[in-house]
Design a protein around this motif. Sequence first.
Motif, PDB file in Angstrom:
ATOM      1  N   SER A  96       0.842  -1.199   0.000  1.00  0.00           N
ATOM      2  CA  SER A  96       0.000   0.000   0.000  1.00  0.00           C
ATOM      3  C   SER A  96       0.878   1.250   0.000  1.00  0.00           C
ATOM      4  O   SER A  96       0.436   2.328  -0.385  1.00  0.00           O
ATOM      5  CB  SER A  96      -0.986  -0.007   1.167  1.00  0.00           C
ATOM      6  OG  SER A  96      -0.314  -0.074   2.386  1.00  0.00           O
ATOM      7  N   ASN A  97       2.144   1.094   0.380  1.00  0.00           N
ATOM      8  CA  ASN A  97       3.068   2.236   0.320  1.00  0.00           C
ATOM      9  C   ASN A  97       3.176   2.811  -1.082  1.00  0.00           C
ATOM     10  O   ASN A  97       3.289   4.012  -1.254  1.00  0.00           O
ATOM     11  CB  ASN A  97       4.469   1.790   0.765  1.00  0.00           C
ATOM     12  CG  ASN A  97       4.699   2.083   2.230  1.00  0.00           C
ATOM     13  OD1 ASN A  97       3.905   2.752   2.869  1.00  0.00           O
ATOM     14  ND2 ASN A  97       5.780   1.576   2.756  1.00  0.00           N
ATOM     15  N   ASN A 169      -0.890   3.825  13.217  1.00  0.00           N
ATOM     16  CA  ASN A 169       0.434   3.284  13.507  1.00  0.00           C
ATOM     17  C   ASN A 169       1.352   4.492  13.735  1.00  0.00           C
ATOM     18  O   ASN A 169       1.376   5.368  12.884  1.00  0.00           O
ATOM     19  CB  ASN A 169       0.924   2.465  12.314  1.00  0.00           C
ATOM     20  CG  ASN A 169       2.356   2.003  12.482  1.00  0.00           C
ATOM     21  OD1 ASN A 169       2.862   1.919  13.591  1.00  0.00           O
ATOM     22  ND2 ASN A 169       3.019   1.707  11.380  1.00  0.00           N
ATOM     23  N   ASP A 196      -6.111   5.145   5.502  1.00  0.00           N
ATOM     24  CA  ASP A 196      -5.192   4.011   5.500  1.00  0.00           C
ATOM     25  C   ASP A 196      -5.763   2.922   6.413  1.00  0.00           C
ATOM     26  O   ASP A 196      -5.768   3.061   7.637  1.00  0.00           O
ATOM     27  CB  ASP A 196      -3.823   4.500   5.974  1.00  0.00           C
ATOM     28  CG  ASP A 196      -2.757   3.430   5.891  1.00  0.00           C
ATOM     29  OD1 ASP A 196      -3.103   2.237   5.877  1.00  0.00           O
ATOM     30  OD2 ASP A 196      -1.571   3.805   5.863  1.00  0.00           O
ATOM     31  N   TYR A 199      -4.592  -1.854   9.087  1.00  0.00           N
ATOM     32  CA  TYR A 199      -4.844  -2.753  10.225  1.00  0.00           C
ATOM     33  C   TYR A 199      -6.335  -2.998  10.463  1.00  0.00           C
ATOM     34  O   TYR A 199      -6.717  -3.502  11.515  1.00  0.00           O
ATOM     35  CB  TYR A 199      -4.205  -2.166  11.493  1.00  0.00           C
ATOM     36  CG  TYR A 199      -2.718  -1.964  11.341  1.00  0.00           C
ATOM     37  CD1 TYR A 199      -1.839  -3.040  11.470  1.00  0.00           C
ATOM     38  CD2 TYR A 199      -2.192  -0.723  11.005  1.00  0.00           C
ATOM     39  CE1 TYR A 199      -0.477  -2.876  11.288  1.00  0.00           C
ATOM     40  CE2 TYR A 199      -0.825  -0.550  10.816  1.00  0.00           C
ATOM     41  CZ  TYR A 199       0.017  -1.624  10.951  1.00  0.00           C
ATOM     42  OH  TYR A 199       1.368  -1.469  10.770  1.00  0.00           O
ATOM     43  N   THR A 224      -3.781  -3.496   2.758  1.00  0.00           N
ATOM     44  CA  THR A 224      -2.548  -4.222   2.475  1.00  0.00           C
ATOM     45  C   THR A 224      -2.722  -5.715   2.727  1.00  0.00           C
ATOM     46  O   THR A 224      -3.543  -6.129   3.546  1.00  0.00           O
ATOM     47  CB  THR A 224      -1.405  -3.670   3.359  1.00  0.00           C
ATOM     48  OG1 THR A 224      -0.225  -4.403   3.074  1.00  0.00           O
ATOM     49  CG2 THR A 224      -1.711  -3.801   4.851  1.00  0.00           C
ATOM     50  N   SER A 226      -0.001  -7.180   3.731  1.00  0.00           N
ATOM     51  CA  SER A 226       1.209  -7.373   4.545  1.00  0.00           C
ATOM     52  C   SER A 226       0.915  -7.757   5.983  1.00  0.00           C
ATOM     53  O   SER A 226       1.807  -8.204   6.691  1.00  0.00           O
ATOM     54  CB  SER A 226       2.033  -6.081   4.589  1.00  0.00           C
ATOM     55  OG  SER A 226       2.425  -5.682   3.314  1.00  0.00           O
ATOM     56  N   LYS A 227      -0.303  -7.518   6.450  1.00  0.00           N
ATOM     57  CA  LYS A 227      -0.572  -7.664   7.880  1.00  0.00           C
ATOM     58  C   LYS A 227      -1.340  -8.963   8.140  1.00  0.00           C
ATOM     59  O   LYS A 227      -0.763 -10.012   8.258  1.00  0.00           O
ATOM     60  CB  LYS A 227      -1.299  -6.419   8.397  1.00  0.00           C
ATOM     61  CG  LYS A 227      -0.571  -5.108   8.050  1.00  0.00           C
ATOM     62  CD  LYS A 227       0.802  -5.023   8.669  1.00  0.00           C
ATOM     63  CE  LYS A 227       1.574  -3.811   8.167  1.00  0.00           C
ATOM     64  NZ  LYS A 227       2.940  -3.762   8.624  1.00  0.00           N
ATOM     65  N   ARG A 235       4.909  -7.797  -1.069  1.00  0.00           N
ATOM     66  CA  ARG A 235       4.647  -6.392  -1.393  1.00  0.00           C
ATOM     67  C   ARG A 235       3.403  -6.241  -2.259  1.00  0.00           C
ATOM     68  O   ARG A 235       3.482  -6.093  -3.484  1.00  0.00           O
ATOM     69  CB  ARG A 235       5.865  -5.737  -2.101  1.00  0.00           C
ATOM     70  CG  ARG A 235       7.209  -5.941  -1.445  1.00  0.00           C
ATOM     71  CD  ARG A 235       7.247  -5.431  -0.018  1.00  0.00           C
ATOM     72  NE  ARG A 235       6.841  -4.045   0.078  1.00  0.00           N
ATOM     73  CZ  ARG A 235       5.842  -3.632   0.865  1.00  0.00           C
ATOM     74  NH1 ARG A 235       5.177  -4.477   1.653  1.00  0.00           N
ATOM     75  NH2 ARG A 235       5.509  -2.371   0.896  1.00  0.00           N
TER      76      ARG A 235
HETATM   77  C1  PLP Z   1      -0.295   2.511   8.726  1.00  0.00           C
HETATM   78  C2  PLP Z   1       0.433   1.753   7.670  1.00  0.00           C
HETATM   79  N1  PLP Z   1       0.152   1.979   6.384  1.00  0.00           N
HETATM   80  C3  PLP Z   1       0.774   1.319   5.401  1.00  0.00           C
HETATM   81  C4  PLP Z   1       1.753   0.394   5.672  1.00  0.00           C
HETATM   82  C5  PLP Z   1       2.490  -0.231   4.531  1.00  0.00           C
HETATM   83  O1  PLP Z   1       1.993  -1.407   4.156  1.00  0.00           O
HETATM   84  P1  PLP Z   1       2.544  -2.163   2.874  1.00  0.00           P
HETATM   85  O2  PLP Z   1       3.394  -3.264   3.378  1.00  0.00           O
HETATM   86  O3  PLP Z   1       1.319  -2.615   2.177  1.00  0.00           O
HETATM   87  O4  PLP Z   1       3.319  -1.181   2.024  1.00  0.00           O
HETATM   88  C6  PLP Z   1       2.099   0.124   6.978  1.00  0.00           C
HETATM   89  C7  PLP Z   1       3.160  -0.852   7.279  1.00  0.00           C
HETATM   90  O5  PLP Z   1       3.638  -1.017   8.345  1.00  0.00           O
HETATM   91  C8  PLP Z   1       1.430   0.823   8.005  1.00  0.00           C
HETATM   92  O6  PLP Z   1       1.749   0.630   9.283  1.00  0.00           O
END
Ligand code: PLP
Length: 366
Positions: A96-97, A169, A196, A199, A224, A226-227, A235
């Motif tokens: 998502s970054n 976060n 965002d 989570y 994402t 990723s979590k 990614r």
């Molecule tokens: C609040 C928040 N947004 C986005 C991300 C990034 O996620 P991604 O791995 O999809 O780039 C994170 C990753 O720690 C996050 O904490």
Amino acid sequence: MTFAELANPGILTQPIYEPGKPIETLARELGLDPAGIIKLASNENPHGPSPRGLAAAQRALQEAHLYPDGGYFALRQKLAGKFGLGMDQFVIGDGSNELLELLGHVFLSPGKECVMHQSAFICYKLVALMFGAKPVEVPLATGLRQDLPALLAAITPATRLVFLASPANPVGVANTAGELAALIGALPPHVLLVMDEAYVEYLENPPDLRPFIAEGCKVICLRTFSKIYGLASLRIGYGYAAKELIAILQRVRQPFNVNAIAAAAATAALDDGEFVARCRRENFAGLAQLQLGFKALGLEFVPGQGNFVLVKVGDGMTVFDALQRLGVITRPVKGYGLPEWLRVTVGTKMQNERLLKSLGGVLAGK
Ligand SMILES: Cc1ncc(COP(=O)(O)O)c(C=O)c1O
């Protein structure tokens, strides 16, 4: 002329993101056995990757010689079905970054402003600076809660993006559906809310912003894999919004911005409801375990709703270093203006026990 002299303005002063330390790196630096190290630093899933996602990734590797479907049809179709939205309302990102950066490409330039909280996820500020825009940081309210009226009050005619994560976060606190509705309802028409939701799957009843998107409010939600899906290394993330906004974002991404292995894994992981439910349950138990443990150690903590807890330990860097020497990697948050705190990812039951024991030892000076 040097490369530094030739670089575009702002590049050399652009802050650099500091990720959590990988296990192998710490093992090398301290001469420790990697098998004995636990990493509770990057809010990764301690239960591993989604099994369905992993199996799909392994199958997709057989076709690694072919370019991906750059339209990510299967994934967007699955997302559309799951969310009850159109396929044209989804954009896929290299995490998502990457989507944060694409939003910067579209909306930010010198003279523009982005509003966010102090101690917000650092990438919001990095993206603003990368495009020469001004990050406007708003203080948090009591208890490190996000202050949405203060975000609104910081909006000026130059504002284009408001960045907000819920759960946030590193603070971990989530905003209520009512708070979000009030924010969205009051946004002026020249401002897009970047919501965002990295989570959000850890919440029992996450706020649903789709009705606001349907009504034409300027909101994009980012998620994402990723979590909770456990695919951080692959990614991959996605955004959903009005199809007009998605069409513009599609113009600024690379043709194959996400690899086919990640896309296949993510598509399959969306069907892994059982895994997701188990991770959510385990996370609730882990949050309770850590919070009880911190209480027993007499430590103040923020009752977080993501997969991590912010705990006040005194000098965060000193405690972080001491824990590392014991093979426990956590995340100091000095860079977020919280020098007395550490962010600890919820691990497995055993990892949480080890963290609590190590932390107790470090604080007792043992
Ligand atoms: C609040 C928040 N947004 C986005 C991300 C990034 O996620 P991604 O791995 O999809 O780039 C994170 C990753 O720690 C996050 O904490």
